[in-house]
Scaffold this motif. Structure first.
Motif, PDB file in Angstrom:
ATOM      1  N   ALA A  49       0.771  -1.539  -0.096  1.00 58.78           N
ATOM      2  CA  ALA A  49      -0.040   0.143  -0.041  1.00 58.78           C
ATOM      3  C   ALA A  49       0.809   0.991  -0.125  1.00 58.78           C
ATOM      4  CB  ALA A  49      -0.779  -0.365   1.107  1.00 58.78           C
ATOM      5  N   THR A  50       2.315   1.321  -0.190  1.00 55.19           N
ATOM      6  CA  THR A  50       2.889   2.388  -0.106  1.00 55.19           C
ATOM      7  C   THR A  50       2.461   3.163  -1.137  1.00 55.19           C
ATOM      8  OG1 THR A  50       4.584   0.676   0.175  1.00 55.19           O
ATOM      9  CG2 THR A  50       5.276   3.330  -0.907  1.00 55.19           C
ATOM     10  N   GLU A  51       2.102   3.495  -2.300  1.00 55.40           N
ATOM     11  CA  GLU A  51       1.596   4.254  -3.486  1.00 55.40           C
ATOM     12  C   GLU A  51       0.736   4.826  -3.128  1.00 55.40           C
ATOM     13  OE1 GLU A  51       0.832   4.595  -7.917  1.00 55.40           O
ATOM     14  OE2 GLU A  51       1.642   3.010  -7.280  1.00 55.40           O
ATOM     15  N   ALA A  52      -0.328   4.261  -2.085  1.00 49.79           N
ATOM     16  CA  ALA A  52      -1.931   4.689  -1.811  1.00 49.79           C
ATOM     17  C   ALA A  52      -1.323   5.871  -0.659  1.00 49.79           C
ATOM     18  CB  ALA A  52      -2.428   3.583  -1.402  1.00 49.79           C
ATOM     19  N   GLY A  57      -0.411  11.728   1.356  1.00 55.48           N
ATOM     20  CA  GLY A  57      -0.029  12.708   2.589  1.00 55.48           C
ATOM     21  C   GLY A  57      -0.045  13.031   3.470  1.00 55.48           C
ATOM     22  N   HIS A  58       0.617  11.576   4.315  1.00 54.19           N
ATOM     23  CA  HIS A  58      -0.349  11.199   5.993  1.00 54.19           C
ATOM     24  C   HIS A  58       0.835  12.265   6.728  1.00 54.19           C
ATOM     25  CE1 HIS A  58      -2.183   7.679   4.062  1.00 54.19           C
ATOM     26  NE2 HIS A  58      -2.797   7.884   5.686  1.00 54.19           N
ATOM     27  N   SER A  59       0.778  12.230   7.530  1.00 50.87           N
ATOM     28  CA  SER A  59       1.056  12.862   8.846  1.00 50.87           C
ATOM     29  C   SER A  59       2.578  12.600   9.228  1.00 50.87           C
ATOM     30  CB  SER A  59       0.820  13.970   9.587  1.00 50.87           C
ATOM     31  OG  SER A  59       0.737  13.289  10.291  1.00 50.87           O
ATOM     32  N   ASP A  60       3.822  13.400   9.929  1.00 49.24           N
ATOM     33  CA  ASP A  60       4.125  12.848  10.738  1.00 49.24           C
ATOM     34  C   ASP A  60       3.563  11.830  11.937  1.00 49.24           C
ATOM     35  OD1 ASP A  60       6.791  13.714   8.945  1.00 49.24           O
ATOM     36  OD2 ASP A  60       6.764  15.282  10.312  1.00 49.24           O
ATOM     37  N   PHE A  85       3.661  -7.295  -8.138  1.00 48.88           N
ATOM     38  CA  PHE A  85       2.895  -7.235  -7.060  1.00 48.88           C
ATOM     39  C   PHE A  85       1.290  -6.804  -7.065  1.00 48.88           C
ATOM     40  CE2 PHE A  85       1.630  -9.675  -3.584  1.00 48.88           C
ATOM     41  CZ  PHE A  85       0.910  -9.309  -2.168  1.00 48.88           C
ATOM     42  N   SER A  86      -0.109  -7.839  -7.715  1.00 47.57           N
ATOM     43  CA  SER A  86      -1.076  -6.902  -7.875  1.00 47.57           C
ATOM     44  C   SER A  86      -1.417  -6.483  -6.508  1.00 47.57           C
ATOM     45  CB  SER A  86      -1.758  -8.294  -8.679  1.00 47.57           C
ATOM     46  OG  SER A  86      -3.003  -7.189  -8.312  1.00 47.57           O
ATOM     47  N   ARG A  87      -1.912  -4.932  -7.096  1.00 45.62           N
ATOM     48  CA  ARG A  87      -2.853  -4.540  -5.397  1.00 45.62           C
ATOM     49  C   ARG A  87      -4.815  -4.314  -5.629  1.00 45.62           C
ATOM     50  NH1 ARG A  87      -1.003   1.348  -4.035  1.00 45.62           N
ATOM     51  NH2 ARG A  87      -2.871   1.711  -4.943  1.00 45.62           N
TER      52      ARG A  87
END
Length: 97
Positions: A49-52, A57-60, A85-87
């Protein structure tokens, strides 16, 4: 260490794992606390799920919260598979109907 194939098995409403930046997270206990709702997490259950995650734009603070759920890493040899790898799993396949 967990393989991508092992992560893929954890894509049910009561068992949700994801991969972010080659780290494996069991986010099952976080589903109800996620500010964006659990549905968005179900969409990436059992996947990289890295790309998503980065597109949102998650915060620190969110990144720090995530560390509580870190359970392992992908083996070095599994990391090269990330691009293939299929997402995409259907909601039926994931058991979310």
């Amino acid at each position: 260490m967990y393989t991508l194939e092992e992560v893929q098995e954890h894509n049910k409403t009561d068992d949700v794992w994801i991969v972010l930046h080659n780290k494996v997270y069991d986010i099952t206990r976080y589903l109800e606390d996620h500010p964006g709702g659990s549905a968005i997490l179900f969409e990436v259950a059992g996947t990289d799920a890295t790309e998503a995650f980065e597109e949102t734009g998650h915060s620190d603070e969110a990144r720090k919260e995530l560390e509580k759920y870190h359970i392992g890493d992908l083996p070095t040899e599994g990391r090269s598979k990330l691009s293939t790898f299929s997402r995409s799993f259907s909601r039926t396949t994931n058991g979310f109907d």
